[in-house]
Design an enzyme around this catalytic site. Structure first.
Site, short mmCIF file in Angstrom:
data_model
loop_
_atom_site.label_atom_id
_atom_site.label_comp_id
_atom_site.label_asym_id
_atom_site.label_seq_id
_atom_site.Cartn_x
_atom_site.Cartn_y
_atom_site.Cartn_z
N TYR A 63 0.85 -1.19 0.00
CA TYR A 63 0.00 0.00 0.00
C TYR A 63 0.89 1.23 0.00
O TYR A 63 1.36 1.68 1.05
CB TYR A 63 -0.90 0.03 1.25
CG TYR A 63 -2.02 -0.97 1.28
CD1 TYR A 63 -2.32 -1.79 0.20
CD2 TYR A 63 -2.79 -1.11 2.43
CE1 TYR A 63 -3.35 -2.71 0.25
CE2 TYR A 63 -3.84 -2.02 2.49
CZ TYR A 63 -4.11 -2.82 1.40
OH TYR A 63 -5.14 -3.72 1.48
N GLY A 217 -17.91 -1.03 -2.01
CA GLY A 217 -17.83 -1.16 -3.45
C GLY A 217 -16.43 -0.88 -3.95
O GLY A 217 -15.63 -0.21 -3.29
#
Length: 287
Positions: A63, A217
């Protein structure tokens, strides 16, 4: 409203965490193709998350971009760590030339990845380490035994407290559990994408935490916000808050880890702990 209002869960049988946590993926960048965020922004979000009761942070060594990486932000913002803070990380994916985590580590590379996470986070033992498999594809289709056995060995050495698996199907979960205890499963799942409902039911029965990635989502499964907004109007809640409240209502083992690089979005996400959906709401969301 704090994360504690969403209830808690005993992760691995000995780490009590609030079920509403925080995902660190969006701290360095909003999207893989978006601009890099400033370190000061990520540090401020992390410190505010902890102030709001978050004690479960999900991160990964991949990340980051340029000189901004989630591990270093977490260490700078929160070290020395509170005794009740649980930091989960993932190993397995390797960045390709395009910057995307599209490659997969071999068994021989996993120790180095774990040792790197220990160093970068500044800890002697990692609370929870997921073996993330499957690259950018879906779960299933390969054995994870050899790689998971490496992590199980590192757990025996005391470098890892608990093990998890990510992007797996039921057969892969069973394969891992035959080698060592599995404390958590992290798969793609949200209110409008429930392909792993059967796996969630199994985790619920076994007391294994289920930690969905893209809980609001993402990828090729965005939220239908209009449908969520109809339920949200009954509670003065946003579609995203309804989606998080649905996750927390779906199983006692569900741990939500919405991620953001925005203080305002963080406050909104934590406020979802106070949204209590009715049976009619749940029926409307799943019909």
């Amino acid at each position: 409203m704090t994360a504690a209002d969403g209830g808690d869960f005993l992760l691995g049988g000995d780490l009590r965490v609030n079920r509403l946590g925080f995902g660190a993926m969006r701290l360095p960048v909003g999207t893989f193709d978006g601009p890099t965020r400033t370190p000061e922004n990520g540090i401020a979000v992390l410190r505010r998350a902890v102030e709001l009761g978050v004690n479960h942070i999900d991160t990964a060594g991949f990340y980051g971009r340029d000189d901004v990486h989630a591990h270093e932000l977490i260490r700078e913002a929160l070290s020395p760590y509170a005794s009740d803070l649980v930091i989960a990380t993932k190993v397995g994916p390797l960045r390709g030339p395009d910057g995307y985590p599209s490659g997969e580590a071999t068994p021989d590379q996993l120790r180095g990845l774990v040792e790197e996470d220990l160093r970068r986070l500044g800890v002697d033992r990692l609370d929870l380490v997921y073996l993330r498999v499957g690259g950018r594809g879906g779960p299933g289709g390969q054995s994870i035994a050899e790689r998971f056995a490496v992590l199980a060995g590192l757990r025996e050495e005391g470098l890892i407290r608990h093990l998890g698996v990510s992007n797996v199907d039921a057969a892969q979960l069973a394969e891992a559990r035959a080698i060592a205890p599995v404390a958590a499963v992290q798969n793609h799942f949200h209110v409008q994408y429930g392909d792993d409902s059967g796996l969630l039911a199994q985790c619920t029965e076994l007391g294994i935490a289920f930690v969905p990635f893209f809980p609001l989502g993402g990828g090729d499964r965005p939220l239908d916000k209009d449908r969520l907004a109809k339920v949200g109007a009954r509670h003065d809640a946003t579609p995203e808050q309804v989606a998080l409240a649905w996750l927390l209502a779906s199983s006692p083992v569900m741990l939500a880890i919405p991620g953001t690089g925005s203080l305002n979005h963080l406050e909104d996400n934590i406020a979802a702990a106070g949204v209590h959906l009715t049976e009619d709401d749940l029926a409307d969301l799943t019909s």
